[in-house]
Design an enzyme around this catalytic site. Sequence first.
Site, mmCIF file in Angstrom:
data_model
loop_
_atom_site.group_PDB
_atom_site.id
_atom_site.type_symbol
_atom_site.label_atom_id
_atom_site.label_comp_id
_atom_site.label_asym_id
_atom_site.label_seq_id
_atom_site.Cartn_x
_atom_site.Cartn_y
_atom_site.Cartn_z
ATOM 1 N N ASP A 186 -1.590 4.521 0.336
ATOM 2 C CA ASP A 186 -0.125 4.651 0.963
ATOM 3 C C ASP A 186 -0.704 6.043 0.934
ATOM 4 O O ASP A 186 -0.821 6.932 0.023
ATOM 5 C CB ASP A 186 0.603 3.489 0.435
ATOM 6 C CG ASP A 186 0.891 3.781 -1.034
ATOM 7 O OD1 ASP A 186 -0.198 4.399 -1.652
ATOM 8 O OD2 ASP A 186 1.354 2.718 -1.556
ATOM 9 N N TYR A 245 2.049 9.621 -0.105
ATOM 10 C CA TYR A 245 2.416 9.587 -1.410
ATOM 11 C C TYR A 245 4.271 9.768 -2.141
ATOM 12 O O TYR A 245 4.574 9.549 -0.628
ATOM 13 C CB TYR A 245 2.417 11.334 -1.749
ATOM 14 C CG TYR A 245 0.974 11.737 -1.782
ATOM 15 C CD1 TYR A 245 -0.323 11.777 -2.732
ATOM 16 C CD2 TYR A 245 0.538 12.865 -0.737
ATOM 17 C CE1 TYR A 245 -1.088 11.986 -2.790
ATOM 18 C CE2 TYR A 245 -0.604 13.191 -0.533
ATOM 19 C CZ TYR A 245 -1.662 12.891 -1.794
ATOM 20 O OH TYR A 245 -3.087 13.429 -1.784
ATOM 21 N N PHE A 281 -4.002 11.244 2.420
ATOM 22 C CA PHE A 281 -4.298 12.461 1.379
ATOM 23 C C PHE A 281 -3.607 14.009 1.185
ATOM 24 O O PHE A 281 -3.709 15.161 0.907
ATOM 25 C CB PHE A 281 -6.026 12.742 1.702
ATOM 26 C CG PHE A 281 -7.016 11.831 0.350
ATOM 27 C CD1 PHE A 281 -6.821 11.091 -0.941
ATOM 28 C CD2 PHE A 281 -7.526 10.952 1.278
ATOM 29 C CE1 PHE A 281 -7.326 9.798 -1.184
ATOM 30 C CE2 PHE A 281 -8.299 9.720 1.435
ATOM 31 C CZ PHE A 281 -7.941 8.962 -0.222
ATOM 32 N N HIS A 283 -13.390 6.502 -5.096
ATOM 33 C CA HIS A 283 -12.168 7.751 -5.464
ATOM 34 C C HIS A 283 -12.113 8.762 -5.503
ATOM 35 O O HIS A 283 -12.269 9.124 -7.158
ATOM 36 C CB HIS A 283 -10.539 6.778 -5.549
ATOM 37 C CG HIS A 283 -9.696 7.149 -4.638
ATOM 38 N ND1 HIS A 283 -8.604 7.601 -5.424
ATOM 39 C CD2 HIS A 283 -9.138 6.561 -3.017
ATOM 40 C CE1 HIS A 283 -7.891 7.408 -4.291
ATOM 41 N NE2 HIS A 283 -7.710 6.904 -3.645
#
Length: 241
Positions: free
Chosen positions: A65, A67, A78, A187
Amino acid sequence: MNLKIGNEWDELLAAETDKPYFVRIMNFLENEYREHTVYPPRSLIFASLKYVSYSDAKVVIVGQDPYINPGQANGLAFAVGEGIALPPSLRNIYKEIETDLGVSMAGKGGELTGWARQGVLLLNATLTVRAGSSNAHANCGWQEFTDFVIKTLGAREKPLAFVLWGRNAQMKEPLIGRQHYIVKSAHPSPMSATNGFFGSKPFSRVNSFLAVHGMTPVDWTDVTADNAPSYYNGTGKIIRG
């Protein structure tokens, strides 16, 4: 409900956005944007789809989701807004680019619009978030919508590369047809990057796949598109998409 994305996604998503769950998402967001600070700005919610049409997509990178801090979320997974310091996960992504490809990412911004312009769809599973509260919108219905997007791409005959970092992204694998190439690893978050993200070489692997299938490899050092569209963010400032 017409999203007016401006490319093939308008037709592909037309029936989906008329479904009751999507209407509920829009009604939920009306209240959220009115009562709280929500990221990204409304004009950037669907930025990932605005940049990369269905036919032009070559790579799909799935995020979680947006920031949660001011100026960060720009609608691309990202990525961060222009001039914003790189978050830890993106710093680790850049480190892996450097070791994987033997290039320098020093001084690069984090907008990732250059990737999007090359056909890299940077899709968060949840497209909005309340300021300061990660996953605040995870259960409002976005997952059903973005699963439909992934499934639609996953059914496409022309091969794509899907990059699935972390458990949440890897849960999307059943939506992806076998004709596509899937790169999986831990991740890039500092909490997990040393457990399999570093050294996984996703960028060279994706480019090798693209080359084999007659597609232009991605220049992963090109992170900022000179012709990035601008969207009005509702605060009187034009920010880059």
